[in-house]
Design a protein around this motif. Structure first.
Motif, PDB file in Angstrom:
ATOM      1  N   CYS A 201       6.874  -3.118  -7.339  1.00 14.02           N
ATOM      2  CA  CYS A 201       7.610  -3.119  -6.064  1.00 14.02           C
ATOM      3  C   CYS A 201       6.895  -2.189  -5.095  1.00 14.02           C
ATOM      4  CB  CYS A 201       9.053  -2.657  -6.266  1.00 14.02           C
ATOM      5  SG  CYS A 201      10.062  -3.713  -7.317  1.00 14.02           S
ATOM      6  N   ALA A 202       5.555  -2.311  -5.024  1.00 12.82           N
ATOM      7  CA  ALA A 202       4.742  -1.330  -4.318  1.00 12.82           C
ATOM      8  C   ALA A 202       4.600  -1.600  -2.829  1.00 12.82           C
ATOM      9  CB  ALA A 202       3.358  -1.232  -4.968  1.00 12.82           C
ATOM     10  N   GLY A 203       5.284  -2.614  -2.287  1.00 11.41           N
ATOM     11  CA  GLY A 203       5.326  -2.804  -0.842  1.00 11.41           C
ATOM     12  C   GLY A 203       3.962  -2.971  -0.204  1.00 11.41           C
ATOM     13  N   LEU A 204       3.545  -1.990   0.578  1.00 13.83           N
ATOM     14  CA  LEU A 204       2.265  -2.049   1.283  1.00 13.83           C
ATOM     15  C   LEU A 204       1.071  -2.166   0.340  1.00 13.83           C
ATOM     16  CD1 LEU A 204       3.104   0.655   3.948  1.00 13.83           C
ATOM     17  CD2 LEU A 204       2.362  -1.664   4.504  1.00 13.83           C
ATOM     18  N   HIS A 205       1.267  -1.832  -0.921  1.00 14.02           N
ATOM     19  CA  HIS A 205       0.172  -1.874  -1.892  1.00 14.02           C
ATOM     20  C   HIS A 205       0.447  -2.857  -3.030  1.00 14.02           C
ATOM     21  CE1 HIS A 205      -1.536   1.675   0.089  1.00 14.02           C
ATOM     22  NE2 HIS A 205      -0.302   2.154   0.112  1.00 14.02           N
ATOM     23  N   SER A 206       1.384  -3.782  -2.833  1.00 14.18           N
ATOM     24  CA  SER A 206       1.783  -4.672  -3.924  1.00 14.18           C
ATOM     25  C   SER A 206       0.650  -5.574  -4.389  1.00 14.18           C
ATOM     26  CB  SER A 206       2.979  -5.518  -3.496  1.00 14.18           C
ATOM     27  OG  SER A 206       2.681  -6.282  -2.331  1.00 14.18           O
ATOM     28  N   ASP A 207      -0.197  -6.060  -3.471  1.00 21.02           N
ATOM     29  CA  ASP A 207      -1.308  -6.913  -3.885  1.00 21.02           C
ATOM     30  C   ASP A 207      -2.333  -6.115  -4.688  1.00 21.02           C
ATOM     31  OD1 ASP A 207      -1.946  -5.459  -1.546  1.00 21.02           O
ATOM     32  OD2 ASP A 207      -3.425  -6.945  -0.892  1.00 21.02           O
ATOM     33  N   ARG A 208      -2.545  -4.854  -4.322  1.00 24.00           N
ATOM     34  CA  ARG A 208      -3.484  -4.015  -5.072  1.00 24.00           C
ATOM     35  C   ARG A 208      -2.989  -3.732  -6.475  1.00 24.00           C
ATOM     36  NH1 ARG A 208      -4.987   0.354  -0.297  1.00 24.00           N
ATOM     37  NH2 ARG A 208      -6.649  -0.898   0.671  1.00 24.00           N
ATOM     38  N   VAL A 209      -1.700  -3.457  -6.607  1.00 21.33           N
ATOM     39  CA  VAL A 209      -1.143  -3.212  -7.938  1.00 21.33           C
ATOM     40  C   VAL A 209      -1.280  -4.466  -8.790  1.00 21.33           C
ATOM     41  CG1 VAL A 209       0.978  -2.702  -9.212  1.00 21.33           C
ATOM     42  CG2 VAL A 209       0.389  -1.372  -7.172  1.00 21.33           C
ATOM     43  N   ALA A 210      -1.054  -5.640  -8.190  1.00 25.31           N
ATOM     44  CA  ALA A 210      -1.218  -6.890  -8.936  1.00 25.31           C
ATOM     45  C   ALA A 210      -2.651  -7.038  -9.437  1.00 25.31           C
ATOM     46  CB  ALA A 210      -0.823  -8.080  -8.067  1.00 25.31           C
ATOM     47  N   ARG A 211      -3.625  -6.728  -8.572  1.00 23.35           N
ATOM     48  CA  ARG A 211      -5.020  -6.841  -8.995  1.00 23.35           C
ATOM     49  C   ARG A 211      -5.364  -5.792 -10.046  1.00 23.35           C
ATOM     50  NH1 ARG A 211      -5.633  -8.121  -3.499  1.00 23.35           N
ATOM     51  NH2 ARG A 211      -6.258  -6.005  -2.973  1.00 23.35           N
ATOM     52  N   LEU A 212      -4.811  -4.567  -9.927  1.00 23.97           N
ATOM     53  CA  LEU A 212      -5.026  -3.552 -10.962  1.00 23.97           C
ATOM     54  C   LEU A 212      -4.566  -4.053 -12.323  1.00 23.97           C
ATOM     55  CD1 LEU A 212      -3.926  -0.105  -9.430  1.00 23.97           C
ATOM     56  CD2 LEU A 212      -6.224  -0.752 -10.178  1.00 23.97           C
ATOM     57  N   ALA A 213      -3.497  -4.853 -12.306  1.00 24.88           N
ATOM     58  CA  ALA A 213      -2.936  -5.367 -13.551  1.00 24.88           C
ATOM     59  C   ALA A 213      -3.662  -6.606 -14.053  1.00 24.88           C
ATOM     60  CB  ALA A 213      -1.461  -5.678 -13.359  1.00 24.88           C
ATOM     61  N   GLY A 214      -4.685  -7.049 -13.321  1.00 25.47           N
ATOM     62  CA  GLY A 214      -5.469  -8.195 -13.754  1.00 25.47           C
ATOM     63  C   GLY A 214      -4.973  -9.526 -13.240  1.00 25.47           C
ATOM     64  N   ASP A 215      -4.022  -9.512 -12.286  1.00 18.37           N
ATOM     65  CA  ASP A 215      -3.487 -10.749 -11.730  1.00 18.37           C
ATOM     66  C   ASP A 215      -4.052 -10.999 -10.338  1.00 18.37           C
ATOM     67  OD1 ASP A 215      -1.910 -11.214 -13.948  1.00 18.37           O
ATOM     68  OD2 ASP A 215      -0.175 -10.162 -13.124  1.00 18.37           O
ATOM     69  N   ASP A 216      -4.273 -12.257 -10.022  1.00 15.79           N
ATOM     70  CA  ASP A 216      -4.682 -12.639  -8.671  1.00 15.79           C
ATOM     71  C   ASP A 216      -3.424 -12.984  -7.894  1.00 15.79           C
ATOM     72  OD1 ASP A 216      -5.670 -13.619  -6.322  1.00 15.79           O
ATOM     73  OD2 ASP A 216      -6.698 -15.351  -7.221  1.00 15.79           O
ATOM     74  N   PRO A 217      -3.026 -12.154  -6.929  1.00 18.57           N
ATOM     75  CA  PRO A 217      -1.773 -12.426  -6.222  1.00 18.57           C
ATOM     76  C   PRO A 217      -1.837 -13.627  -5.300  1.00 18.57           C
ATOM     77  CG  PRO A 217      -2.893 -10.560  -5.230  1.00 18.57           C
ATOM     78  CD  PRO A 217      -3.668 -10.912  -6.465  1.00 18.57           C
ATOM     79  N   GLY A 218      -3.041 -14.061  -4.942  1.00 20.50           N
ATOM     80  CA  GLY A 218      -3.181 -15.216  -4.062  1.00 20.50           C
ATOM     81  C   GLY A 218      -2.933 -14.903  -2.604  1.00 20.50           C
TER      82      GLY A 218
END
Length: 411
Positions: A201-218
């Motif tokens: 639930c990282a808001g302004l950084h949610s896409d970065r957290v997704a990529r850190l976790a190995g997911d492509d947020p699209g």
């Protein structure tokens, strides 16, 4: 893996904290943690908005936004009443100042009724009954709109979650994520933590957290700064409640509006301009990494090409107080430059696809209880635009539902 937490929530804004609150209510005894990189909670989007409890009149019928806003507004009022958080149900006016806006105003009235919202169409005399200083050809009165203190709401979510046993970890920044078959290990500024399910639930950084976790947020978060003024104390009587222009459907912002808050201040704005950092609350704040990421993203350039005329006007009003005042005077003719005092800005975390389309609804990714092939051990909130604060209770329950389903599925 031995877990420090069953569920670890990343992000101490209003959505992350409402998720934590919902988890503690749904599963007493759950080992739950909330990471927040700042020293306090609700310091970004959740603490830098105009405090409006949105009714849902703008949102497409059947969308998550519409459903969450209509139900969430009533829930938010009840939560504030029960918890002693300042709030007021003021109603608001959406005002047409030009004849070309009248068809859009009538369409909004129809949409509001389809969403189950009480709206009343007004002529100039009825506008003056609500707002004597506001000029317009016609207006909608939306009775269920209100205002509250959203930072106080977020802090109350945190307090209730903490009292129920959640570990609140402000001042703890996420730095790395390692997903394994038996759990998730995260590296933070305070050391290593292990959990069964990670909720982003990282808001302004949610896409970065997704990529850190190995997911492509699209999608990519493209930050837009909302710049506000407020009426000088001696001129606050010009506005009694909430006054909005008829929104332009081609652009995802509501235009310069007038908002009397629960503490008596009257916000005027915002401008919506590109921010030069994800936490760029003024033109002086530039983060090369953030700016380079935006400029390298094709979707950002496609937005610029599609909306450059509109954005040129926003930039002009950002750089010229006179131009901003002129825009305000369409609704409030009595206002002068001297009446407007700079106020704190906010930054909107706008999720944008590669084709330049702006995600208009809430977007989740990661584990999906309805899809056994979906990513395990992770739940991402990739887009939580306005009315996320208004709808934070139902959104928190939905994210909690996904997290508990992921936990039950073994991640």
């Amino acid at each position: 893996m031995r877990y420090d937490f069953d569920v670890l929530v990343v992000g101490g804004g209003i959505v992350g904290l409402s998720t934590a609150y919902a988890l503690t209510r749904a599963r007493p005894g759950l080992r739950l943690g909330v990471l927040e990189k700042e020293d306090g909670f609700a310091t970004h989007q959740s603490g830098r908005n105009s405090g409006v409890i949105h009714s849902g009149v703008y949102y497409r019928p059947g969308s998550l936004k519409a459903g969450y806003a209509v139900g969430g507004a009533a829930e938010m009022v009840e939560f504030c009443r029960e918890q002693g958080v300042p709030y007021e149900v003021t109603g608001k006016l959406i005002v047409a100042t030009e004849r070309a806006e009248l068809p859009r105003l009538h369409a909004l009235a129809a949409r509001g009724r389809e969403n189950g919202i009480p709206v009343t169409e007004l002529g100039p005399a009825r506008i003056a009954e609500h707002e004597p200083e506001v000029a317009g050809l016609a207006a909608l009165h939306v009775a269920t709109t209100g205002v509250c203190d959203f930072p106080a709401v977020a802090r109350r979510y945190a307090r209730l979650a903490g009292e129920a046993g959640a570990a609140l970890l402000p001042g703890t920044e996420l730095r790395a994520v390692a997903r394994r078959a038996d759990g998730v290990t995260v590296q933070t500024s305070a050391g290593e933590l292990r959990c069964a399910v990670l909720v982003n639930c990282a808001g302004l950084h949610s896409d970065r957290v997704a990529r850190l976790a190995g997911d492509d947020p699209g999608v990519r978060i493209v930050p837009f700064r909302g710049e506000y003024y407020e009426l000088a104390p001696g001129r606050r009587a010009l506005v009694r409640g909430l006054v909005y222009p008829v929104p332009d459907p081609a652009f995802p912002f509501l235009g310069v509006h007038l908002t009397r808050g629960v503490h008596g201040d009257v916000h005027v704005g915002p401008n919506a301009v590109p921010a030069l950092a994800r936490e760029g609350y003024d033109w002086r704040t530039v983060r090369p990494r953030d700016l380079a990421g935006t400029l390298a993203f094709p979707g950002a350039w496609r937005i610029a090409r599609r909306h450059w005329r509109y954005e040129a006007g926003e930039l002009h009003r950002s750089l010229s107080k006179r131009a901003f005042t002129t825009a305000v005077r369409r609704l409030l003719p009595a206002v002068t430059e001297a009446d407007l005092v700079p106020a704190a800005a906010g930054v909107r975390a706008q999720a944008v696809a590669r084709d330049g389309s702006l995600l208009d609804d809430f977007a989740f990714a990661g584990f999906d209880p309805g899809d056994p092939r979906s990513v395990r051990r992770l739940v991402h909130v990739l887009n939580a635009p306005s009315p996320a604060a208004t709808a934070s209770l139902p959104i928190g329950r939905e994210v909690a539902r996904r997290a508990l389903a992921a936990l039950a599925a073994g991640g």
